[in-house]
Design a protein around this motif. Structure first.
Motif, short mmCIF file in Angstrom:
data_model
loop_
_atom_site.label_atom_id
_atom_site.label_comp_id
_atom_site.label_asym_id
_atom_site.label_seq_id
_atom_site.Cartn_x
_atom_site.Cartn_y
_atom_site.Cartn_z
N ALA A 1 -10.80 21.29 3.86
CA ALA A 1 -11.18 20.05 4.53
C ALA A 1 -12.13 19.21 3.68
O ALA A 1 -12.03 17.97 3.66
N THR A 2 -13.05 19.85 2.98
CA THR A 2 -14.02 19.12 2.16
C THR A 2 -13.32 18.42 0.99
O THR A 2 -13.56 17.24 0.72
N LEU A 3 -12.44 19.16 0.31
CA LEU A 3 -11.71 18.57 -0.81
C LEU A 3 -10.77 17.48 -0.33
O LEU A 3 -10.64 16.43 -0.96
N PHE A 4 -10.13 17.71 0.81
CA PHE A 4 -9.22 16.69 1.36
C PHE A 4 -9.98 15.39 1.61
O PHE A 4 -9.51 14.31 1.24
N ALA A 5 -11.14 15.50 2.24
CA ALA A 5 -11.92 14.30 2.56
C ALA A 5 -12.35 13.56 1.30
O ALA A 5 -12.33 12.32 1.25
N GLU A 6 -12.73 14.32 0.28
CA GLU A 6 -13.18 13.68 -0.97
C GLU A 6 -12.03 12.98 -1.68
O GLU A 6 -12.16 11.85 -2.17
N ILE A 7 -10.87 13.65 -1.74
CA ILE A 7 -9.71 13.03 -2.38
C ILE A 7 -9.29 11.78 -1.62
O ILE A 7 -8.98 10.74 -2.21
N LYS A 8 -9.26 11.88 -0.29
CA LYS A 8 -8.88 10.73 0.54
C LYS A 8 -9.81 9.55 0.30
O LYS A 8 -9.36 8.40 0.16
N GLU A 9 -11.10 9.82 0.23
CA GLU A 9 -12.08 8.75 0.01
C GLU A 9 -11.89 8.11 -1.36
O GLU A 9 -11.92 6.88 -1.48
N ARG A 10 -11.66 8.92 -2.38
CA ARG A 10 -11.48 8.38 -3.74
C ARG A 10 -10.21 7.54 -3.82
O ARG A 10 -10.21 6.47 -4.44
N LEU A 11 -9.13 8.02 -3.22
CA LEU A 11 -7.86 7.30 -3.30
C LEU A 11 -7.89 6.02 -2.46
O LEU A 11 -7.22 5.04 -2.79
N MET B 1 0.84 -1.19 0.00
CA MET B 1 0.00 0.00 0.00
C MET B 1 0.88 1.24 0.00
O MET B 1 1.73 1.43 0.86
N PHE B 2 0.68 2.12 -0.98
CA PHE B 2 1.46 3.34 -1.07
C PHE B 2 0.89 4.41 -0.13
O PHE B 2 -0.33 4.57 -0.01
N LYS B 3 1.80 5.14 0.52
CA LYS B 3 1.40 6.23 1.41
C LYS B 3 1.50 7.55 0.65
O LYS B 3 2.52 7.84 0.03
N ILE B 4 0.43 8.33 0.74
CA ILE B 4 0.38 9.64 0.07
C ILE B 4 0.17 10.72 1.12
O ILE B 4 -0.73 10.61 1.96
N LEU B 5 1.00 11.76 1.08
CA LEU B 5 0.81 12.91 1.94
C LEU B 5 0.07 13.97 1.14
O LEU B 5 0.60 14.49 0.15
N LEU B 6 -1.15 14.29 1.54
CA LEU B 6 -1.97 15.28 0.84
C LEU B 6 -1.94 16.58 1.64
O LEU B 6 -2.54 16.67 2.71
N ILE B 7 -1.24 17.57 1.10
CA ILE B 7 -1.09 18.87 1.79
C ILE B 7 -2.13 19.81 1.21
O ILE B 7 -1.90 20.54 0.24
N GLU B 8 -3.31 19.79 1.81
CA GLU B 8 -4.47 20.53 1.32
C GLU B 8 -5.26 21.05 2.52
O GLU B 8 -5.61 20.28 3.41
N ASP B 9 -5.52 22.38 2.55
CA ASP B 9 -6.19 22.96 3.70
C ASP B 9 -7.71 23.03 3.55
O ASP B 9 -8.42 23.37 4.51
N LEU C 1 4.48 9.47 -2.11
CA LEU C 1 4.12 10.55 -3.04
C LEU C 1 3.50 11.70 -2.24
O LEU C 1 2.83 11.47 -1.23
N VAL C 2 3.73 12.92 -2.71
CA VAL C 2 3.18 14.11 -2.06
C VAL C 2 2.30 14.85 -3.05
O VAL C 2 2.70 15.08 -4.20
N ILE C 3 1.09 15.20 -2.62
CA ILE C 3 0.20 16.06 -3.40
C ILE C 3 0.06 17.35 -2.61
O ILE C 3 -0.29 17.32 -1.43
N ILE C 4 0.33 18.48 -3.26
CA ILE C 4 0.39 19.73 -2.49
C ILE C 4 -0.29 20.88 -3.24
O ILE C 4 -0.15 21.04 -4.45
N ASP C 5 -1.06 21.66 -2.49
CA ASP C 5 -1.69 22.86 -3.03
C ASP C 5 -0.67 23.99 -2.97
O ASP C 5 0.30 23.94 -2.20
N ILE C 6 -0.88 25.02 -3.78
CA ILE C 6 0.03 26.18 -3.74
C ILE C 6 -0.38 27.12 -2.62
O ILE C 6 0.45 27.54 -1.81
N GLN C 7 -1.66 27.44 -2.57
CA GLN C 7 -2.13 28.40 -1.57
C GLN C 7 -2.45 27.66 -0.27
O GLN C 7 -3.43 26.93 -0.17
#
Length: 231
Positions: free
Chosen positions: A11-21, A1-9, A48-54
């Motif tokens: 909360a709604t988008l983070f939860a949706e991405i986490k659920e999909r992945l 299982m690959f670990k992904i660090l999602l750097i996203e503030d 892998l790291v997924i990161i927002d700019i803002q």
């Protein structure tokens, strides 16, 4: 299982991405304190790291620079900013891709698959075949081969064996196993898990390997590793 660090503030988008992945068996982690992104990265050691700019405090470019001083882990920028200079900057900082919001989840997942396949080459024969306790396990053909013979496992049995071997010498709790099997859309019954583990162990007994799948009462199961001895 690959670990992904999602750097996203968001909360709604983070939860949706986490659920999909999670549907693809990716283990997604977030940031609790946006002043300690680097500390979280170092402790987690993600694949892998997924990161927002803002982001709060410091932007994604800052944290990309910090991460790059410690690791060459693949980085994907995910941002609503669409200026060409942002894309150029992300590539210059060593990012592997830039995905603009809003995006289609199929595109995000396809890009993640492609990056992980390229970086970790997880679809090679080396990953299809694995050795354990002197046996060779073919995860593509569901066959365990040993000097004393070979056995064929069901899809559920090979999945359980793979999960235990990936965490060898460590107890995998029944809850974690059931959750993992649920995400893989296999089965969730506690009794069914017991039945499948017992069947797996019985088959492995034919190769004198069943004893290396240990039951930890009240906790879960553990695959132990031994170094085979040769005469």
């Amino acid at each position: 299982m690959f670990k992904i660090l999602l750097i996203e503030d968001d909360a709604t988008l983070f939860a949706e991405i986490k659920e999909r992945l999670a549907q693809w068996s990716y283990e997604v982690h977030g940031i609790a304190d946006f002043t300690k992104v680097l500390e979280t990265f170092i402790l987690l050691k993600p694949d892998l790291v997924i990161i927002d700019i803002q982001l709060p405090k410091f932007d994604g470019f800052h944290w990309c620079r910090m991460i790059r001083t410690h690791s060459n882990v693949p980085i994907v920028f995910l941002s609503s900013r669409d200026h060409p200079t942002d894309m150029v900057m992300s590539m210059q900082l060593g990012a592997d891709d830039f995905i603009q919001k809003p995006f289609h989840f199929d595109v995000l997942i396809a890009k993640i698959h492609a990056i992980l396949r390229r970086v970790y080459n997880y679809n090679t024969e080396q990953m299809k075949l694995k050795t354990w306790c002197g046996a060779t396990i073919d995860f593509e053909k569901n066959i365990v081969s040993h000097a004393s013979g070979s056995i064929e496992l069901t899809k559920n049995e090979i999945y359980i064996l793979k999960l235990l071997i990936e965490h060898k010498n460590t107890i995998v709790t029944r809850e974690d196993m059931i959750n993992s099997l649920w995400n893989d859309q296999r089965f969730v019954s506690d009794n069914t898990l017991t039945v499948n583990v017992n069947r797996l162990r019985k088959k492995l007994d034919e190769l004198d390997l069943g004893r290396f799948i240990e039951t930890k009462v009240g906790q879960g199961y553990m695959a132990t590793e031994v170094t085979p001895k040769y005469d």
